[in-house]
Design a protein around this motif. Structure first.
Motif, PDB file in Angstrom:
ATOM      1  N   LEU A  44       0.838  -1.193   0.000  1.00 17.01           N
ATOM      2  CA  LEU A  44       0.000   0.000   0.000  1.00 17.01           C
ATOM      3  C   LEU A  44       0.877   1.248   0.000  1.00 17.01           C
ATOM      4  CD1 LEU A  44      -2.645   1.515   0.133  1.00 17.01           C
ATOM      5  CD2 LEU A  44      -2.747   1.044   2.587  1.00 17.01           C
ATOM      6  N   VAL A  49      -1.314   2.648  -5.574  1.00 16.62           N
ATOM      7  CA  VAL A  49      -2.744   2.927  -5.724  1.00 16.62           C
ATOM      8  C   VAL A  49      -2.967   3.649  -7.052  1.00 16.62           C
ATOM      9  CG1 VAL A  49      -4.707   4.243  -4.819  1.00 16.62           C
ATOM     10  CG2 VAL A  49      -3.257   2.936  -3.247  1.00 16.62           C
ATOM     11  N   VAL A  77      -8.347   4.129   1.775  1.00 17.98           N
ATOM     12  CA  VAL A  77      -8.045   4.961   0.606  1.00 17.98           C
ATOM     13  C   VAL A  77      -9.292   5.775   0.281  1.00 17.98           C
ATOM     14  CG1 VAL A  77      -7.427   4.944  -1.846  1.00 17.98           C
ATOM     15  CG2 VAL A  77      -6.407   3.266  -0.284  1.00 17.98           C
ATOM     16  N   LEU A 103      -8.660  -2.397  -6.547  1.00 22.69           N
ATOM     17  CA  LEU A 103      -7.649  -1.939  -5.583  1.00 22.69           C
ATOM     18  C   LEU A 103      -7.423  -2.973  -4.485  1.00 22.69           C
ATOM     19  CD1 LEU A 103      -8.560   1.838  -5.267  1.00 22.69           C
ATOM     20  CD2 LEU A 103      -6.357   0.914  -6.033  1.00 22.69           C
ATOM     21  N   ILE A 110      -5.331  -2.856   1.821  1.00 23.72           N
ATOM     22  CA  ILE A 110      -6.442  -1.899   1.850  1.00 23.72           C
ATOM     23  C   ILE A 110      -7.643  -2.536   2.539  1.00 23.72           C
ATOM     24  CG2 ILE A 110      -8.086  -0.571   0.456  1.00 23.72           C
ATOM     25  CD1 ILE A 110      -5.904  -0.286  -1.663  1.00 23.72           C
TER      26      ILE A 110
END
Length: 196
Positions: A44, A49, A77, A103, A110
């Motif tokens: 991450l 991202v 996020v 994602l 995440i």
């Protein structure tokens, strides 16, 4: 984003690699000839991202939208849907079925993907009148005028402005487009502008 594009984004989120042209729809014979390919897990980071979002941006851009990273706070996020995507009624489906799913597949750290609300002044009569005041001089020169009739749906998913515009000719019609664009730039949550 159209329904067929969400299907393609969902297939990508499951790790399906399409072996077909970008112009072929999800129901075309080539779309069925896809190979399962496990995606490599990424850590991450802002860059990762953004890289994963880059995979889906062409679908958003084809409909006049885009996405940007608003913030990364721990394992959460926050994304900002932009342009047409920001006011689209399907934005929640785009966020959940496409962006969030991909994602989380590629970056397992995440825990949540949240859609940020667009910033902008409050959609009220006073602020709308300020924007209309900027275009009234141009309308007056062309022999026209504009008045706010009403605001509906404030606080809802699709706020709408109703305007009354007088005058005739090509100049007046081209000003309608400019007024609509200017209002949507100033009020990102505004879904539509109608003229009486």
């Amino acid at each position: 984003v159209r329904k067929d594009e969400v299907v393609v984004m969902a297939r990508r989120a499951r790790g399906v690699v399409r072996m077909s042209s970008v112009n072929e729809g999800p129901d075309s014979p080539a779309a069925g000839a896809a190979l399962e390919s496990p995606a490599e897990a990424l850590p991450l980071t802002w860059e990762n991202v953004d890289m994963v979002l880059d995979e889906m941006r062409p679908y958003l851009m084809s409909d006049g939208g885009n996405v940007s990273i608003g913030d990364i706070d721990g394992a959460t996020v926050r994304l900002q849907l932009e342009g047409a995507c920001g006011t689209c009624p399907s934005s929640t489906m785009t966020m959940k079925m496409g962006l969030e799913k991909r994602l989380m597949e590629r970056i397992p750290e995440i825990e949540a993907v949240i859609q940020m609300e667009p910033e902008g002044p409050e959609l009220d009569e006073e602020n709308v009148e300020k924007v209309l005041g900027e275009v009234r001089p141009f309308l007056n020169v062309a022999g026209g005028s504009i008045e706010l009739v009403g605001i509906s749906g404030v606080g809802g998913a699709q706020p709408t402005l109703r305007l009354n515009m007088t005058g005739s000719g090509a100049a007046i019609n081209s000003v309608k487009v400019e007024i609509t664009q200017r209002l949507k730039r100033n009020f990102p949550k505004l879904a539509s502008v109608t003229f009486n």
